[in-house]
Scaffold this motif. Structure first.
Motif, mmCIF file in Angstrom:
data_model
loop_
_atom_site.group_PDB
_atom_site.id
_atom_site.type_symbol
_atom_site.label_atom_id
_atom_site.label_comp_id
_atom_site.label_asym_id
_atom_site.label_seq_id
_atom_site.Cartn_x
_atom_site.Cartn_y
_atom_site.Cartn_z
ATOM 1 N N LEU A 84 0.870 -1.170 -0.284
ATOM 2 C CA LEU A 84 0.113 0.239 0.050
ATOM 3 C C LEU A 84 0.899 1.207 0.036
ATOM 4 C CD1 LEU A 84 -2.528 1.296 0.322
ATOM 5 C CD2 LEU A 84 -2.889 1.041 2.533
ATOM 6 N N PHE A 85 2.318 0.983 0.953
ATOM 7 C CA PHE A 85 2.744 2.285 1.095
ATOM 8 C C PHE A 85 3.450 2.502 -0.011
ATOM 9 C CE2 PHE A 85 1.399 1.404 4.976
ATOM 10 C CZ PHE A 85 0.389 2.489 5.147
ATOM 11 N N ARG A 86 3.971 1.827 -1.223
ATOM 12 C CA ARG A 86 5.118 1.678 -2.445
ATOM 13 C C ARG A 86 6.080 1.710 -1.529
ATOM 14 N NH1 ARG A 86 3.134 5.919 -6.354
ATOM 15 N NH2 ARG A 86 5.613 5.070 -7.501
ATOM 16 N N SER A 87 6.644 0.336 -0.458
ATOM 17 C CA SER A 87 7.803 -0.016 -0.292
ATOM 18 C C SER A 87 8.535 -0.746 -0.748
ATOM 19 C CB SER A 87 7.317 0.740 1.527
ATOM 20 O OG SER A 87 6.541 -0.002 1.940
ATOM 21 N N THR A 88 7.291 -1.419 -0.808
ATOM 22 C CA THR A 88 7.987 -2.920 -1.307
ATOM 23 C C THR A 88 9.625 -2.968 -2.167
ATOM 24 O OG1 THR A 88 5.908 -3.303 -2.491
ATOM 25 C CG2 THR A 88 7.434 -5.093 -3.122
ATOM 26 N N TYR A 89 10.578 -3.641 -2.198
ATOM 27 C CA TYR A 89 12.162 -3.660 -2.497
ATOM 28 C C TYR A 89 12.945 -4.538 -2.184
ATOM 29 C CZ TYR A 89 16.665 -1.951 -1.653
ATOM 30 O OH TYR A 89 18.200 -1.769 -2.093
ATOM 31 N N PHE A 90 13.274 -5.003 -3.079
ATOM 32 C CA PHE A 90 13.817 -6.500 -3.221
ATOM 33 C C PHE A 90 15.574 -6.588 -4.230
ATOM 34 C CE2 PHE A 90 9.883 -8.075 -3.921
ATOM 35 C CZ PHE A 90 10.017 -8.972 -3.059
ATOM 36 N N GLU A 91 16.313 -6.788 -3.222
ATOM 37 C CA GLU A 91 17.439 -6.904 -4.089
ATOM 38 C C GLU A 91 18.630 -7.894 -4.647
ATOM 39 O OE1 GLU A 91 19.504 -4.793 -0.997
ATOM 40 O OE2 GLU A 91 19.679 -5.639 0.468
ATOM 41 N N CYS A 92 18.900 -7.963 -4.785
ATOM 42 C CA CYS A 92 19.960 -9.276 -5.639
ATOM 43 C C CYS A 92 21.567 -9.615 -5.403
ATOM 44 C CB CYS A 92 19.545 -9.788 -6.953
ATOM 45 S SG CYS A 92 17.695 -10.445 -7.316
ATOM 46 N N THR A 93 22.343 -9.915 -5.251
ATOM 47 C CA THR A 93 23.896 -10.692 -5.301
ATOM 48 C C THR A 93 23.813 -11.302 -6.354
ATOM 49 O OG1 THR A 93 23.540 -12.086 -4.095
ATOM 50 C CG2 THR A 93 23.960 -10.296 -3.423
ATOM 51 N N PHE A 94 24.704 -11.031 -6.909
ATOM 52 C CA PHE A 94 25.535 -11.096 -8.473
ATOM 53 C C PHE A 94 26.995 -12.225 -8.696
ATOM 54 C CE2 PHE A 94 22.431 -8.713 -9.572
ATOM 55 C CZ PHE A 94 21.133 -8.938 -9.662
ATOM 56 N N LYS A 95 27.174 -13.427 -8.615
ATOM 57 C CA LYS A 95 28.744 -13.402 -8.493
ATOM 58 C C LYS A 95 28.633 -14.548 -10.250
ATOM 59 C CE LYS A 95 31.568 -16.245 -5.938
ATOM 60 N NZ LYS A 95 32.293 -17.179 -6.497
ATOM 61 N N TRP A 96 29.513 -14.150 -10.881
ATOM 62 C CA TRP A 96 29.914 -14.908 -12.143
ATOM 63 C C TRP A 96 31.339 -15.306 -12.000
ATOM 64 C CZ3 TRP A 96 32.402 -11.978 -16.085
ATOM 65 C CH2 TRP A 96 32.698 -13.409 -17.362
ATOM 66 N N GLY A 97 32.044 -16.347 -11.296
ATOM 67 C CA GLY A 97 33.287 -16.263 -11.126
ATOM 68 C C GLY A 97 33.594 -15.804 -10.196
ATOM 69 N N SER A 98 34.761 -15.076 -10.546
ATOM 70 C CA SER A 98 35.697 -14.139 -9.290
ATOM 71 C C SER A 98 34.768 -13.276 -9.181
ATOM 72 C CB SER A 98 36.849 -13.648 -9.916
ATOM 73 O OG SER A 98 37.559 -13.602 -11.025
ATOM 74 N N LYS A 99 33.972 -12.409 -10.074
ATOM 75 C CA LYS A 99 33.178 -11.012 -9.690
ATOM 76 C C LYS A 99 31.836 -11.027 -9.260
ATOM 77 C CE LYS A 99 35.190 -9.503 -14.048
ATOM 78 N NZ LYS A 99 35.109 -9.130 -15.802
ATOM 79 N N SER A 100 31.473 -10.175 -8.364
ATOM 80 C CA SER A 100 30.214 -10.325 -7.419
ATOM 81 C C SER A 100 29.996 -8.962 -7.594
ATOM 82 C CB SER A 100 30.492 -10.787 -6.170
ATOM 83 O OG SER A 100 32.095 -10.341 -5.482
ATOM 84 N N THR A 101 28.839 -8.853 -6.496
ATOM 85 C CA THR A 101 28.068 -7.546 -5.862
ATOM 86 C C THR A 101 27.968 -7.428 -4.711
ATOM 87 O OG1 THR A 101 25.496 -7.817 -6.744
ATOM 88 C CG2 THR A 101 27.054 -7.061 -9.012
ATOM 89 N N ASP A 102 27.728 -6.190 -4.393
ATOM 90 C CA ASP A 102 27.175 -6.492 -3.006
ATOM 91 C C ASP A 102 26.137 -5.915 -3.157
ATOM 92 O OD1 ASP A 102 29.673 -5.750 -1.914
ATOM 93 O OD2 ASP A 102 29.720 -3.121 -2.268
ATOM 94 N N PRO A 103 24.692 -6.058 -2.145
ATOM 95 C CA PRO A 103 23.741 -6.141 -2.860
ATOM 96 C C PRO A 103 23.324 -4.867 -3.563
ATOM 97 C CG PRO A 103 23.712 -6.679 -0.236
ATOM 98 C CD PRO A 103 25.571 -6.165 -0.863
ATOM 99 N N PHE A 104 21.766 -5.854 -4.267
ATOM 100 C CA PHE A 104 22.128 -4.248 -5.419
ATOM 101 C C PHE A 104 20.248 -4.742 -6.029
ATOM 102 C CE2 PHE A 104 20.803 -3.782 -9.961
ATOM 103 C CZ PHE A 104 21.520 -2.487 -10.176
ATOM 104 N N SER A 105 19.747 -3.816 -6.030
ATOM 105 C CA SER A 105 18.061 -2.806 -5.700
ATOM 106 C C SER A 105 17.657 -3.421 -6.958
ATOM 107 C CB SER A 105 17.832 -2.024 -5.658
ATOM 108 O OG SER A 105 16.472 -1.692 -5.791
ATOM 109 N N VAL A 106 16.772 -4.142 -7.547
ATOM 110 C CA VAL A 106 16.225 -5.231 -8.683
ATOM 111 C C VAL A 106 14.307 -4.021 -8.826
ATOM 112 C CG1 VAL A 106 18.079 -6.429 -8.796
ATOM 113 C CG2 VAL A 106 15.525 -6.990 -7.549
ATOM 114 N N PHE A 107 14.321 -3.916 -7.032
ATOM 115 C CA PHE A 107 12.982 -3.545 -7.200
ATOM 116 C C PHE A 107 12.803 -2.481 -6.004
ATOM 117 C CE2 PHE A 107 8.201 -2.709 -6.461
ATOM 118 C CZ PHE A 107 7.705 -2.500 -8.094
#
Length: 146
Positions: A84-107
């Motif tokens: 209702l308050f439009r505060s929905t939030y999803f984040e993901c981490t991505f890893k590929w070989g030796s590379k990775s990300t911090d948590p990244f907002s996807v929505f």
């Protein structure tokens, strides 16, 4: 007395408008949707080969969607309702070989609910060069580099 008879029907009409993907009063044109309550996020493996799989882990404050391994051309998707308050939030981490990300907002409710409103879909493609966003799976915008 007549008011008491119509009240339940009025409530049902309003409820149906809020539940439907396209509100009853805006059903004639997707471009004119005033709001959308349901969304789907797509995470695509856009790498050129299968040398390393893409490993993702997505979650919100309420739901942990788990870790998923995507090979070239594969996709992970999830759908949800906007709160209702439009505060929905999803984040993901991505890893590929030796590379990775911090948590990244996807929505983020107050951002992607606007940019993905027309289709109800938010697309994220992960490639050798970074992470790209699209709301139509055609026009891509780079959002993050490795």
């Amino acid at each position: 007395m007549f008011y008491n008879i119509l009240t339940p029907f009025l409530y049902l009409f309003i409820l149906a408008s809020f539940i439907s993907q396209t509100p009853v009063f805006a059903a004639e044109s997707v471009d004119r949707i005033l709001f959308r309550l349901r969304f789907k996020v797509h995470i695509l493996n856009g790498f050129a080969d299968n040398a390393n799989p893409l490993i993702i882990h997505c979650y919100s404050l309420d739901d942990d969607l788990g870790q998923h391994t995507l090979w070239k051309g594969q996709e992970f998707q999830f759908k949800f309702g906007l709160n209702l308050f439009r505060s929905t939030y999803f984040e993901c981490t991505f890893k590929w070989g030796s590379k990775s990300t911090d948590p990244f907002s996807v929505f983020t409710g107050n951002i992607e609910s606007i940019t993905c409103k027309a289709t109800g879909n938010c697309f994220w493609k992960v490639t050798e060069y970074g992470i790209y966003f699209s709301n139509n799976n055609k026009d891509w915008e780079k959002r993050l580099g490795w």
